[in-house]
Design a protein around this motif. Structure first.
Motif, mmCIF file in Angstrom:
data_model
loop_
_atom_site.group_PDB
_atom_site.id
_atom_site.type_symbol
_atom_site.label_atom_id
_atom_site.label_comp_id
_atom_site.label_asym_id
_atom_site.label_seq_id
_atom_site.Cartn_x
_atom_site.Cartn_y
_atom_site.Cartn_z
ATOM 1 N N ASN A 1 8.634 24.648 4.786
ATOM 2 C CA ASN A 1 8.384 23.224 4.929
ATOM 3 C C ASN A 1 8.758 22.463 3.668
ATOM 4 O O ASN A 1 8.501 22.924 2.553
ATOM 5 N N ALA A 2 9.360 21.296 3.857
ATOM 6 C CA ALA A 2 9.656 20.377 2.751
ATOM 7 C C ALA A 2 8.874 19.091 2.958
ATOM 8 O O ALA A 2 8.817 18.562 4.081
ATOM 9 N N TRP A 3 8.236 18.603 1.890
ATOM 10 C CA TRP A 3 7.520 17.334 1.917
ATOM 11 C C TRP A 3 8.191 16.378 0.930
ATOM 12 O O TRP A 3 8.616 16.798 -0.155
ATOM 13 N N PHE A 4 8.247 15.120 1.263
ATOM 14 C CA PHE A 4 8.819 14.135 0.350
ATOM 15 C C PHE A 4 8.446 12.734 0.833
ATOM 16 O O PHE A 4 7.945 12.548 1.948
ATOM 17 N N THR A 5 8.709 11.744 -0.021
ATOM 18 C CA THR A 5 8.430 10.357 0.310
ATOM 19 C C THR A 5 9.729 9.637 0.610
ATOM 20 O O THR A 5 10.692 9.727 -0.159
ATOM 21 N N ALA A 6 9.769 8.949 1.737
ATOM 22 C CA ALA A 6 10.897 8.084 2.095
ATOM 23 C C ALA A 6 10.413 6.645 1.976
ATOM 24 O O ALA A 6 9.310 6.319 2.414
ATOM 25 N N ARG A 7 11.224 5.793 1.408
ATOM 26 C CA ARG A 7 10.788 4.413 1.157
ATOM 27 C C ARG A 7 11.622 3.424 1.957
ATOM 28 O O ARG A 7 12.797 3.622 2.202
ATOM 29 N N GLY A 8 10.959 2.330 2.343
ATOM 30 C CA GLY A 8 11.658 1.233 2.982
ATOM 31 C C GLY A 8 12.126 1.510 4.392
ATOM 32 O O GLY A 8 13.003 0.807 4.902
ATOM 33 N N THR A 9 11.561 2.498 5.074
ATOM 34 C CA THR A 9 12.048 2.847 6.409
ATOM 35 C C THR A 9 10.975 2.729 7.490
ATOM 36 O O THR A 9 11.149 3.232 8.587
ATOM 37 N N LEU A 10 9.872 2.053 7.205
ATOM 38 C CA LEU A 10 8.788 1.968 8.176
ATOM 39 C C LEU A 10 9.251 1.344 9.490
ATOM 40 O O LEU A 10 9.020 1.879 10.573
ATOM 41 N N ASP A 11 9.941 0.189 9.419
ATOM 42 C CA ASP A 11 10.394 -0.481 10.630
ATOM 43 C C ASP A 11 11.487 0.325 11.319
ATOM 44 O O ASP A 11 11.532 0.417 12.545
ATOM 45 N N GLU A 12 12.389 0.915 10.537
ATOM 46 C CA GLU A 12 13.472 1.698 11.111
ATOM 47 C C GLU A 12 12.931 2.894 11.885
ATOM 48 O O GLU A 12 13.448 3.259 12.945
ATOM 49 N N LEU A 13 11.886 3.521 11.371
ATOM 50 C CA LEU A 13 11.320 4.695 12.023
ATOM 51 C C LEU A 13 10.402 4.332 13.177
ATOM 52 O O LEU A 13 10.090 5.178 14.014
ATOM 53 N N GLY A 14 9.947 3.085 13.215
ATOM 54 C CA GLY A 14 9.081 2.657 14.295
ATOM 55 C C GLY A 14 7.728 3.338 14.291
ATOM 56 O O GLY A 14 7.182 3.672 15.356
ATOM 57 N N LEU A 15 7.154 3.572 13.114
ATOM 58 C CA LEU A 15 5.888 4.296 13.030
ATOM 59 C C LEU A 15 4.728 3.526 13.651
ATOM 60 O O LEU A 15 3.898 4.094 14.357
ATOM 61 N N ASP A 16 4.650 2.236 13.330
ATOM 62 C CA ASP A 16 3.579 1.398 13.869
ATOM 63 C C ASP A 16 2.207 2.036 13.677
ATOM 64 O O ASP A 16 1.344 2.003 14.567
ATOM 65 N N GLY A 17 2.020 2.674 12.512
ATOM 66 C CA GLY A 17 0.734 3.279 12.195
ATOM 67 C C GLY A 17 0.555 4.693 12.694
ATOM 68 O O GLY A 17 -0.477 5.312 12.442
#
Length: 420
Positions: free
Chosen positions: A185-201
């Motif tokens: 497993n790899a863990w990391f932080t991606a920035r500025g992609t909340l809307d692109e990913l459509g997480l909505d929480g």
């Protein structure tokens, strides 16, 4: 004060500072050594659930923990086009489901515990250093460090994680105690992609054939996404050999695995792969459980993942670390510094809890990262039934393991653990 009340703890993650907090209030002199140059920030979210939550409450730190918790709606599985195919809201199973009511970034919880155990206390923190040798005798342990001068302590606690240096020095090589899950497993932080990913929480997870998993969940800060890319060892393939500190090679390995399996174009994997190569907090490791016949040897004792890592699949690593620190400190105080009796009682109380916590969820690694498209569809179908009988009964038993211990109420002459 006796020699046994001078304690060295290796590791300033979760277990180490939690133990330091309780030992300080029990009148111990504590030194914590950590190889990182400062308390490690960020990281992925950890669950605060069950008895672990009770320990945080007894520490008087629940308000601080809630103040840095991450708001999440729950876990959702998505297909190659980003369509939700199954979901489990955060309030399922009374807030103790796959996503617990209180989720905190590992670094934020570590900072809460560090602030409670370090500044203004007798506890000494030594960063950017590590233990290189241990020499025990009847009266104490002589400890050699990578950078500091050798020092003598009454007791040494290894709270230094899955790849514990203390465990290796005092008990033997890692492979004697590690049970691999054949999962990386790899863990990391991606920035500025909340809307692109459509997480909505939501914590979104995508499975691809070949035992591949891509996931993304909201961080605590604006525009911050906590991402993960995982793969299972192929059938018949030998265990993966990799250099733990060669992050460039690890990133290439992850990208190669997803590309070879044709998953590099599915869902939001292209964005996550790009973010992985840019991330400053990238971390990669294999998943495995630690199983030991004994957690102490002489004046050395292990705590948390170093002694009984359950793997992130269980969601109980943080609870084991917090509860273990509480019980170990309490038994040392109750035994008046008689470490042999304290270590024996610590193991007697914790062993049943650890055994239950190390039971993997249904399917284990194959349930988390199925190889075939058929099993991926079956996994989604089963998740849609998880809040209904009879699946709900099976999952309720799995999630209730976080509470499967009767926590002792340790009271001290001058300091009560409940009000410390």
């Amino acid at each position: 004060m006796t020699a046994d009340t001078n304690v060295l703890i290796s590791g300033a993650g979760i277990a180490g500072p939690a133990l330091a907090h309780w030992l300080h209030h029990a009148g111990y002199t504590v030194t914590v050594v950590e190889c990182a140059p400062a308390p490690r920030p960020g990281g992925q979210t950890v669950d605060l659930r069950g008895a672990g939550r009770t320990v945080i409450e007894r520490m008087g730190l629940m308000d601080q923990a809630r103040a840095v918790s991450v708001d999440q709606e729950g876990l959702a599985l998505v297909d190659a086009h980003g369509r939700v195919i199954a979901r489990m809201p955060v309030d399922s199973f009374g807030g103790e489901g796959f996503i617990s009511e209180i989720e905190i970034l590992r670094g934020d919880l570590a900072r809460v515990l560090f602030d409670a155990s370090g500044p203004g206390t007798r506890t000494e923190y030594v960063f950017d250093d590590s233990i290189t040798a241990l020499e025990q005798d009847d009266d104490g342990v002589m400890v050699a460090f990578e950078k500091s001068a050798p020092r003598r302590f009454g007791l040494v606690v290894g709270a230094d994680g899955l790849h514990s240096v203390v465990r290796q020095l005092a008990f033997g090589p890692e492979d004697s105690f590690m049970r691999p899950l054949d999962l990386y497993n790899a863990w990391f932080t991606a920035r500025g992609t909340l809307d692109e990913l459509g997480l909505d929480g939501w914590f979104l997870m995508h499975n691809a054939p070949g035992g591949l998993v891509a996931s993304a969940r909201p961080g605590r800060l604006p525009g911050e996404v906590k991402a993960s890319l995982s793969f299972r060892q192929r059938k018949g393939e030998p265990p993966l050999v990799y250099k733990r500190h060669d992050t460039a090679a690890q990133r290439e390995l992850i990208a190669q695995r997803f590309t070879e399996a044709g998953a590099a174009t599915r869902w939001q994997v292209p964005r996550l792969l790009k973010a992985m190569f840019q991330a400053s907090d990238f971390a990669f490791d294999s998943m495995g459980q630690v199983h030991m016949d004994a957690w102490s040897r002489g004046r050395v004792v292990l705590l948390g993942d170093a002694a009984y890592c359950p793997t992130p699949l269980t969601g109980l690593g943080t609870s084991l670390a917090l509860v273990g620190g509480y019980v170990l400190a309490g038994e040392l105080a109750r035994a008046g510094g008689a470490h042999n009796a304290a270590f024996a009682n610590y193991e007697r109380i914790m062993r049943p809890y650890v055994t239950k916590a190390q039971e993997l969820p249904p399917g284990g690694a194959s349930g988390y990262a199925p190889f075939s498209a058929i099993w991926i569809r079956l996994r989604a179908a089963s998740m849609r039934q998880m809040t209904r009988w009879p699946m709900s009964q099976l999952l309720a038993r799995q999630f209730s393991k976080a509470e499967a211990i009767d926590l002792p109420d340790y009271s001290l002459p001058a300091n009560d653990f409940r009000t410390a």
